[in-house]
Design an enzyme around this catalytic site. Structure first.
Site, PDB file in Angstrom:
ATOM      1  N   GLU A 162       0.846  -1.192   0.000  1.00  0.00           N
ATOM      2  CA  GLU A 162       0.000   0.000   0.000  1.00  0.00           C
ATOM      3  C   GLU A 162       0.882   1.243   0.000  1.00  0.00           C
ATOM      4  O   GLU A 162       1.837   1.325   0.757  1.00  0.00           O
ATOM      5  CB  GLU A 162      -0.904  -0.031   1.248  1.00  0.00           C
ATOM      6  CG  GLU A 162      -1.880   1.103   1.303  1.00  0.00           C
ATOM      7  CD  GLU A 162      -2.618   1.269  -0.017  1.00  0.00           C
ATOM      8  OE1 GLU A 162      -3.290   0.336  -0.466  1.00  0.00           O
ATOM      9  OE2 GLU A 162      -2.497   2.353  -0.638  1.00  0.00           O
ATOM     10  N   LYS A 221       8.245  -1.621  -2.437  1.00  0.00           N
ATOM     11  CA  LYS A 221       7.617  -0.844  -1.352  1.00  0.00           C
ATOM     12  C   LYS A 221       8.693  -0.249  -0.436  1.00  0.00           C
ATOM     13  O   LYS A 221       8.669   0.950  -0.130  1.00  0.00           O
ATOM     14  CB  LYS A 221       6.661  -1.740  -0.560  1.00  0.00           C
ATOM     15  CG  LYS A 221       6.095  -1.107   0.684  1.00  0.00           C
ATOM     16  CD  LYS A 221       5.231   0.113   0.391  1.00  0.00           C
ATOM     17  CE  LYS A 221       4.986   0.919   1.647  1.00  0.00           C
ATOM     18  NZ  LYS A 221       4.260   2.151   1.430  1.00  0.00           N
ATOM     19  N   PHE A 273      11.229  13.926   9.445  1.00  0.00           N
ATOM     20  CA  PHE A 273      10.048  13.119   9.116  1.00  0.00           C
ATOM     21  C   PHE A 273       9.688  12.238  10.301  1.00  0.00           C
ATOM     22  O   PHE A 273      10.545  11.806  11.059  1.00  0.00           O
ATOM     23  CB  PHE A 273      10.245  12.295   7.843  1.00  0.00           C
ATOM     24  CG  PHE A 273      11.414  11.329   7.855  1.00  0.00           C
ATOM     25  CD1 PHE A 273      11.367  10.134   8.566  1.00  0.00           C
ATOM     26  CD2 PHE A 273      12.559  11.608   7.122  1.00  0.00           C
ATOM     27  CE1 PHE A 273      12.431   9.244   8.547  1.00  0.00           C
ATOM     28  CE2 PHE A 273      13.632  10.723   7.104  1.00  0.00           C
ATOM     29  CZ  PHE A 273      13.570   9.547   7.824  1.00  0.00           C
ATOM     30  N   CYS A 277       6.279   4.566   9.393  1.00  0.00           N
ATOM     31  CA  CYS A 277       6.886   3.699   8.386  1.00  0.00           C
ATOM     32  C   CYS A 277       8.273   4.086   7.889  1.00  0.00           C
ATOM     33  O   CYS A 277       9.112   3.212   7.707  1.00  0.00           O
ATOM     34  CB  CYS A 277       5.942   3.549   7.216  1.00  0.00           C
ATOM     35  SG  CYS A 277       4.485   2.613   7.720  1.00  0.00           S
TER      36      CYS A 277
HETATM   37  P1  NAD Z   1      -1.843  -0.436  12.684  1.00  0.00           P
HETATM   38  O1  NAD Z   1      -1.044  -0.740  13.890  1.00  0.00           O
HETATM   39  O2  NAD Z   1      -2.634   0.824  12.615  1.00  0.00           O
HETATM   40  O3  NAD Z   1      -2.894  -1.638  12.446  1.00  0.00           O
HETATM   41  C1  NAD Z   1      -2.558  -2.980  12.516  1.00  0.00           C
HETATM   42  C2  NAD Z   1      -3.729  -3.725  13.186  1.00  0.00           C
HETATM   43  O4  NAD Z   1      -3.493  -5.139  13.083  1.00  0.00           O
HETATM   44  C3  NAD Z   1      -3.889  -3.427  14.673  1.00  0.00           C
HETATM   45  O5  NAD Z   1      -5.198  -2.914  14.913  1.00  0.00           O
HETATM   46  C4  NAD Z   1      -3.685  -4.779  15.355  1.00  0.00           C
HETATM   47  O6  NAD Z   1      -4.523  -4.983  16.496  1.00  0.00           O
HETATM   48  C5  NAD Z   1      -4.047  -5.750  14.243  1.00  0.00           C
HETATM   49  N1  NAD Z   1      -3.487  -7.096  14.405  1.00  0.00           N
HETATM   50  C6  NAD Z   1      -2.198  -7.445  14.653  1.00  0.00           C
HETATM   51  N2  NAD Z   1      -2.084  -8.799  14.664  1.00  0.00           N
HETATM   52  C7  NAD Z   1      -3.315  -9.303  14.419  1.00  0.00           C
HETATM   53  C8  NAD Z   1      -3.819 -10.626  14.280  1.00  0.00           C
HETATM   54  N3  NAD Z   1      -3.028 -11.703  14.393  1.00  0.00           N
HETATM   55  N4  NAD Z   1      -5.134 -10.783  14.035  1.00  0.00           N
HETATM   56  C9  NAD Z   1      -5.951  -9.707  13.907  1.00  0.00           C
HETATM   57  N5  NAD Z   1      -5.524  -8.424  14.016  1.00  0.00           N
HETATM   58  C10 NAD Z   1      -4.225  -8.232  14.260  1.00  0.00           C
HETATM   59  O7  NAD Z   1      -0.851  -0.534  11.456  1.00  0.00           O
HETATM   60  P2  NAD Z   1      -0.976   0.210  10.038  1.00  0.00           P
HETATM   61  O8  NAD Z   1      -0.470   1.601  10.141  1.00  0.00           O
HETATM   62  O9  NAD Z   1      -2.320  -0.053   9.460  1.00  0.00           O
HETATM   63  O10 NAD Z   1       0.126  -0.588   9.200  1.00  0.00           O
HETATM   64  C11 NAD Z   1      -0.104  -1.923   8.774  1.00  0.00           C
HETATM   65  C12 NAD Z   1       0.946  -2.287   7.739  1.00  0.00           C
HETATM   66  O11 NAD Z   1       0.795  -1.450   6.593  1.00  0.00           O
HETATM   67  C13 NAD Z   1       2.392  -2.091   8.199  1.00  0.00           C
HETATM   68  O12 NAD Z   1       3.175  -3.127   7.645  1.00  0.00           O
HETATM   69  C14 NAD Z   1       2.784  -0.764   7.596  1.00  0.00           C
HETATM   70  O13 NAD Z   1       4.168  -0.697   7.345  1.00  0.00           O
HETATM   71  C15 NAD Z   1       2.026  -0.773   6.292  1.00  0.00           C
HETATM   72  N6  NAD Z   1       1.699   0.564   5.771  1.00  0.00           N
HETATM   73  C16 NAD Z   1       1.237   1.545   6.587  1.00  0.00           C
HETATM   74  C17 NAD Z   1       0.883   2.790   6.049  1.00  0.00           C
HETATM   75  C18 NAD Z   1       0.362   3.885   6.926  1.00  0.00           C
HETATM   76  O14 NAD Z   1       0.173   4.976   6.407  1.00  0.00           O
HETATM   77  N7  NAD Z   1       0.135   3.697   8.203  1.00  0.00           N
HETATM   78  C19 NAD Z   1       0.966   2.998   4.673  1.00  0.00           C
HETATM   79  C20 NAD Z   1       1.432   1.976   3.854  1.00  0.00           C
HETATM   80  C21 NAD Z   1       1.792   0.755   4.413  1.00  0.00           C
HETATM   81  C1  UGA Z   2       4.569   7.645   3.714  1.00  0.00           C
HETATM   82  C2  UGA Z   2       4.592   7.589   2.194  1.00  0.00           C
HETATM   83  O1  UGA Z   2       4.414   8.911   1.669  1.00  0.00           O
HETATM   84  C3  UGA Z   2       3.496   6.675   1.679  1.00  0.00           C
HETATM   85  O2  UGA Z   2       3.594   6.545   0.264  1.00  0.00           O
HETATM   86  C4  UGA Z   2       3.652   5.307   2.317  1.00  0.00           C
HETATM   87  O3  UGA Z   2       2.602   4.445   1.910  1.00  0.00           O
HETATM   88  C5  UGA Z   2       3.620   5.451   3.822  1.00  0.00           C
HETATM   89  O4  UGA Z   2       4.680   6.345   4.235  1.00  0.00           O
HETATM   90  C6  UGA Z   2       3.859   4.158   4.532  1.00  0.00           C
HETATM   91  O5  UGA Z   2       4.427   3.236   3.993  1.00  0.00           O
HETATM   92  O6  UGA Z   2       3.471   4.174   5.713  1.00  0.00           O
HETATM   93  P1  UGA Z   2       3.137   8.950   5.535  1.00  0.00           P
HETATM   94  O7  UGA Z   2       4.250   8.572   6.446  1.00  0.00           O
HETATM   95  O8  UGA Z   2       1.751   8.639   5.947  1.00  0.00           O
HETATM   96  O9  UGA Z   2       3.346   8.244   4.106  1.00  0.00           O
HETATM   97  O10 UGA Z   2       3.177  10.512   5.236  1.00  0.00           O
HETATM   98  P2  UGA Z   2       4.168  11.439   4.353  1.00  0.00           P
HETATM   99  O11 UGA Z   2       3.348  12.423   3.646  1.00  0.00           O
HETATM  100  O12 UGA Z   2       5.089  10.629   3.541  1.00  0.00           O
HETATM  101  O13 UGA Z   2       4.983  12.212   5.479  1.00  0.00           O
HETATM  102  C7  UGA Z   2       5.923  11.539   6.293  1.00  0.00           C
HETATM  103  C8  UGA Z   2       6.700  12.544   7.113  1.00  0.00           C
HETATM  104  O14 UGA Z   2       7.576  13.294   6.281  1.00  0.00           O
HETATM  105  C9  UGA Z   2       5.824  13.571   7.840  1.00  0.00           C
HETATM  106  O15 UGA Z   2       6.353  13.799   9.133  1.00  0.00           O
HETATM  107  C10 UGA Z   2       5.961  14.806   6.979  1.00  0.00           C
HETATM  108  O16 UGA Z   2       5.770  16.005   7.689  1.00  0.00           O
HETATM  109  C11 UGA Z   2       7.408  14.676   6.513  1.00  0.00           C
HETATM  110  N1  UGA Z   2       7.703  15.418   5.268  1.00  0.00           N
HETATM  111  C12 UGA Z   2       7.065  15.090   4.118  1.00  0.00           C
HETATM  112  C13 UGA Z   2       8.660  16.423   5.286  1.00  0.00           C
HETATM  113  O17 UGA Z   2       9.253  16.717   6.330  1.00  0.00           O
HETATM  114  N2  UGA Z   2       8.938  17.099   4.122  1.00  0.00           N
HETATM  115  C14 UGA Z   2       8.320  16.779   2.948  1.00  0.00           C
HETATM  116  O18 UGA Z   2       8.631  17.427   1.931  1.00  0.00           O
HETATM  117  C15 UGA Z   2       7.362  15.762   2.949  1.00  0.00           C
END
Ligand code: NAD
Ligand code: UGA
Length: 463
Positions: A162, A221, A273, A277
């Site tokens: 994602e 990713k 940042f 992630c």
């Molecule tokens: P999160 O902690 O918000 O959510 C994960 C959920 O999974 C929690 O609610 C937890 O209780 C649940 N969980 C864990 N083990 C479980 C199990 N065995 N059965 C059922 N539920 C279970 O995490 P997130 O931010 O959604 O991130 C999830 C993944 O997506 C990570 O690998 C992260 O790197 C990736 N990711 C996150 C973002 C983002 O913006 N947060 C963007 C892209 C990718």
């Molecule tokens: C980031 C990536 O942008 C997503 O594509 C990815 O899916 C996600 O991580 C993930 O794998 O979790 P996110 O962390 O939600 O998304 O937000 P960003 O917009 O990337 O910002 C990350 C941090 O960088 C923030 O603290 C933001 O303020 C900072 N940032 C961003 C800067 O300091 N300068 C910039 O120019 C841009």
């Protein structure tokens, strides 16, 4: 194969919004999101969708439309696995805090638990989709668990990382730059890839749906996040040089960003940042490179994290130095605690580390953030274990209004770029503060000339 039933394990920042959008765009597919966390599921089912556990612009409207129709949130993990043809694994993959790879590798225990649970429950063939961000070659481990502990059921493992960013999750999901799907190059693998392509094709044009082998998808990713974070560390490195030389980092960013080969995005200098992630994924990349003996590759990427830590510390040092080398018993107001605007997520937010540094210097911090709760801020600080929970609650006061938070402060620090901060009556805020009044803009969002004309001593990153 036509998909009519999807289950997603993990109702977090990715699982919740992603499945809500799939359900909205595919009314013919029943989507069930499951989680072990009962409170989280209860909150997703709150009759008032403004109370759902994740704040994202536009999300509550989508949940209102689809929930109860073809979108369900439940704690019945096994039932949902049993019924679904496709199971997304969207659980957290944090940095390991113990054992081999501590502080670097991704902790895959939640992923493994999911694989074991799927293996135990599945009675029919299933497609298992890695939605979580995973180290390259994790699919191999998942497949091995599924094939060796299962009951003769055939599994296809797809990688479908994602790319949404928090704060813009809904628009990112509705209009993605690309959807990436990695799978086996066998006929069964291709059938599984096509089935998932058909789900996304309900709203994403096919030329934006990229299919690759599993390992390319997994590694893409980590690579995308490393490149994005690298740009921020690069501009932050230049911000320090700008401060020494009289160059202005916003002007430098604009000048280089107009080169179409460089592009203007992700060049905003900042206090560093945050987010759940970037750091974890780069540490994981460094760990993977080291585990293959690629030390130069590992060192190259590690520098992105070193620079980011330096930038956070540099910001807190600058506050102390500017306030005549002592902040003891001075009130410093923080505007913003979330790691970026338009989210209530605070994971790895720079604000936490800057507050921790300043509390070490015996400052009193008063915070206002439009979306982050008091308990969340305190638990973020407690998690660092620098001092007792009691000492943290004495040092941190939390306000539900910026004007109150800034009253009698010696300095203000902008930690999140919330739009509302640019609309304040800054004269009124200045008048209520101790003089001289300092304003440290960690996000470069305020108008320096205007603030200086009011009387603020204004310091932005890179100016
Ligand atoms: P999160 O902690 O918000 O959510 C994960 C959920 O999974 C929690 O609610 C937890 O209780 C649940 N969980 C864990 N083990 C479980 C199990 N065995 N059965 C059922 N539920 C279970 O995490 P997130 O931010 O959604 O991130 C999830 C993944 O997506 C990570 O690998 C992260 O790197 C990736 N990711 C996150 C973002 C983002 O913006 N947060 C963007 C892209 C990718
Ligand atoms: C980031 C990536 O942008 C997503 O594509 C990815 O899916 C996600 O991580 C993930 O794998 O979790 P996110 O962390 O939600 O998304 O937000 P960003 O917009 O990337 O910002 C990350 C941090 O960088 C923030 O603290 C933001 O303020 C900072 N940032 C961003 C800067 O300091 N300068 C910039 O120019 C841009």
């Amino acid at each position: 194969m036509k998909i009519t039933k999807i289950c997603c394990i993990g109702a977090g920042y990715v699982g919740g919004p992603t499945m809500a959008v799939i359900a909205q765009k595919c009314p013919h597919i029943q989507v069930t999101v499951v989680d072990l966390n009962e409170q989280r599921i209860k909150d997703w089912n709150d009759p008032n969708t403004d109370n759902i556990p994740i704040y994202e612009p536009g999300l509550s409207e989508i949940v209102s439309e689809a929930r109860g129709r073809n979108l369900f949130f439940s704690t019945e993990v096994e039932k949902a696995i049993d019924e679904a043809q496709v199971i997304f694994i969207s659980v957290n993959t944090p940095t390991k805090t113990y054992g081999k790879g501590k502080g670097m590798a991704a902790d895959l225990k939640y992923i493994e638990l999911c694989a074991r649970q799927i293996a135990k429950v599945a009675k029919q063939n299933k497609i298992v989709v890695e939605k979580s961000t995973l180290p390259v070659r994790t699919a191999e481990a998942i497949k091995s668990i599924l094939d060796n502990t299962g009951n003769g059921v055939q599994f296809q493992i797809l990688s479908n990382p994602e790319f949404l960013a928090e704060g813009t999750a809904v628009t990112d999901l509705l209009n993605p730059d690309r959807i990436l799907i990695g799978g086996d190059t066998t006929p069964e693998g291709e059938e599984a890839i096509n089935a998932l392509v058909d789900v996304y094709a309900n709203w994403v044009s096919k030329d934006k749906i990229l299919t690759t082998n599993v390992w390319s998808s997994e590694l893409s990713k980590l690579t995308a996040n490393a490149f994005l974070a690298q740009r921020i560390s690069s501009i932050n490195a230049m911000s320090e040089l700008c401060e020494k030389t009289g160059a202005d980092v916003s002007e430098v960013a604009k000048a280089i960003g107009m080169d179409s080969r460089i592009g203007p995005k992700f060049l905003k200098a900042s206090v560093g940042f945050g987010g759940s992630c970037f750091q974890k994924d780069i540490l994981n990349l460094v760990y993977i490179a080291k585990s293959y003996g690629l030390n130069e590759v590992a060192d190259y990427w590690e520098q992105v994290i070193i620079m980011n830590d330096h930038q956070k510390r540099r910001f807190s040092n600058k506050i102390v130095q500017t306030l005549y080398n002592t902040v003891a018993d001075k009130k410093i107001a923080f505007l913003g605690w979330a790691f970026k605007k338009d989210t209530n997520d605070t994971r790895e937010s720079a604000a936490i580390y800057v507050a921790d540094d300043l509390i070490n210097e015996q400052a009193k911090i008063s915070v206002y953030d439009p979306k982050v709760s008091r308990n969340k801020m305190l638990s973020d600080l407690d998690y660092l274990e620098t001092r007792s929970d009691e000492a943290n609650s004495k040092a941190l006061s939390i306000f539900d209004n910026a004007y109150e938070a800034c009253k009698s402060a010696h300095a203000i620090a902008i930690l999140t770029e919330w739009d509302e901060f640019t609309t304040y009556d800054w004269q009124k805020i200045y008048d209520s503060m101790h003089k001289p009044a300092f304003l440290f803009d960690g996000r470069n969002i305020l108008d320096a000339k205007h603030l200086e004309s009011i009387g603020f001593i204004y310091k932005a990153i890179g100016s």
